[in-house]
Design an enzyme around this catalytic site. Structure first.
Site, mmCIF file in Angstrom:
data_model
loop_
_atom_site.group_PDB
_atom_site.id
_atom_site.type_symbol
_atom_site.label_atom_id
_atom_site.label_comp_id
_atom_site.label_asym_id
_atom_site.label_seq_id
_atom_site.Cartn_x
_atom_site.Cartn_y
_atom_site.Cartn_z
ATOM 1 N N ARG A 63 0.820 -1.216 0.000
ATOM 2 C CA ARG A 63 0.000 0.000 0.000
ATOM 3 C C ARG A 63 0.852 1.262 0.000
ATOM 4 O O ARG A 63 0.417 2.305 -0.475
ATOM 5 C CB ARG A 63 -0.993 -0.036 1.177
ATOM 6 C CG ARG A 63 -2.071 -1.106 0.976
ATOM 7 C CD ARG A 63 -2.976 -1.235 2.181
ATOM 8 N NE ARG A 63 -2.281 -1.650 3.378
ATOM 9 C CZ ARG A 63 -1.971 -2.902 3.693
ATOM 10 N NH1 ARG A 63 -2.316 -3.881 2.878
ATOM 11 N NH2 ARG A 63 -1.332 -3.194 4.807
ATOM 12 N N GLU A 100 5.714 -10.892 14.879
ATOM 13 C CA GLU A 100 5.165 -11.535 16.073
ATOM 14 C C GLU A 100 5.460 -13.045 16.028
ATOM 15 O O GLU A 100 5.909 -13.643 16.995
ATOM 16 C CB GLU A 100 3.666 -11.277 16.104
ATOM 17 C CG GLU A 100 3.044 -11.505 17.448
ATOM 18 C CD GLU A 100 1.563 -11.182 17.411
ATOM 19 O OE1 GLU A 100 1.096 -10.620 16.406
ATOM 20 O OE2 GLU A 100 0.894 -11.516 18.400
#
Ligand code: AMP
Length: 175
Positions: A63, A100
């Site tokens: 994006r 993560e």
């Protein structure tokens, strides 16, 4: 930042719960990209703040590409993609960073920047800051000078900005 641009982001972002994983609220900014006046307002805001202080723009996949191309066009500069691993045919530098779960790698092409070129790095969302940190490092390894990081939205509760201490960071909207 102009009140306009901040309000425009707040009114166009769509929160998508549990995407791409349970517990994550995805900030979908594609409705803003799809609205011509809204898109122009955020690009104009970025230009107003940074015009004259950068020589080229780098967009973070994917994006960030949309935003970076528009900023570059408005400023009359070129645009360079920072890509996920395995997409570029002529990789000059790679930086890996922890997610993560697992690891991600970003890459930049040979000859991306002329030495000392001031590079404005652009993405849609700043979360934990790992992506931005790796991107700024890539720019510097490739011989550029980081002029700043611009994001439309910053997820303040994730403290990404702390990871970027000492860097010029501009977010149009912090939530
Ligand atoms: P981070 O490295 O954690 O700062 O993540 C930033 C990158 O992941 C950016 O390229 C964002 O587009 C994307 N991202 C992370 N979290 C979100 C979220 N909640 N909503 C939308 N995009 C996100």
């Amino acid at each position: 930042m102009t009140q306009d641009a901040t309000a425009v982001i707040a009114s166009h972002v769509v929160d998508v719960p549990d995407f791409p994983k349970p517990g994550i609220v995805f900030k979908d900014l594609t409705p803003l990209f799809a609205d011509g006046a809204a898109f122009r307002a955020v690009i104009d805001d970025i230009i107003e703040r940074y015009q004259g202080s950068f020589d080229t723009v780098a967009g973070i996949e994917a994006r960030g590409f949309v935003l970076a191309a528009a900023v570059a066009y408005a400023a009359g500069t070129g645009v360079i993609p920072i890509r996920k691993a395995g997409k570029l045919p002529r990789v000059a530098h790679s930086v890996s960073y922890a997610l993560e779960y697992g690891e991600a790698t970003l890459e930049i092409s040979e000859g991306a920047f002329k030495p000392g070129q001031r590079v404005l790095v652009v993405d849609d969302v700043l979360a934990t800051g790992g992506t931005a940190e790796a991107s700024l490092e890539l720019v510097e390894r490739a011989g550029g000078e980081a002029a700043g990081l611009v994001v439309l939205m910053e997820l303040g509760f994730l403290n990404g900005r702390e990871r970027l201490a000492g860097r010029e960071v501009y977010s149009l909207l912090t939530v």
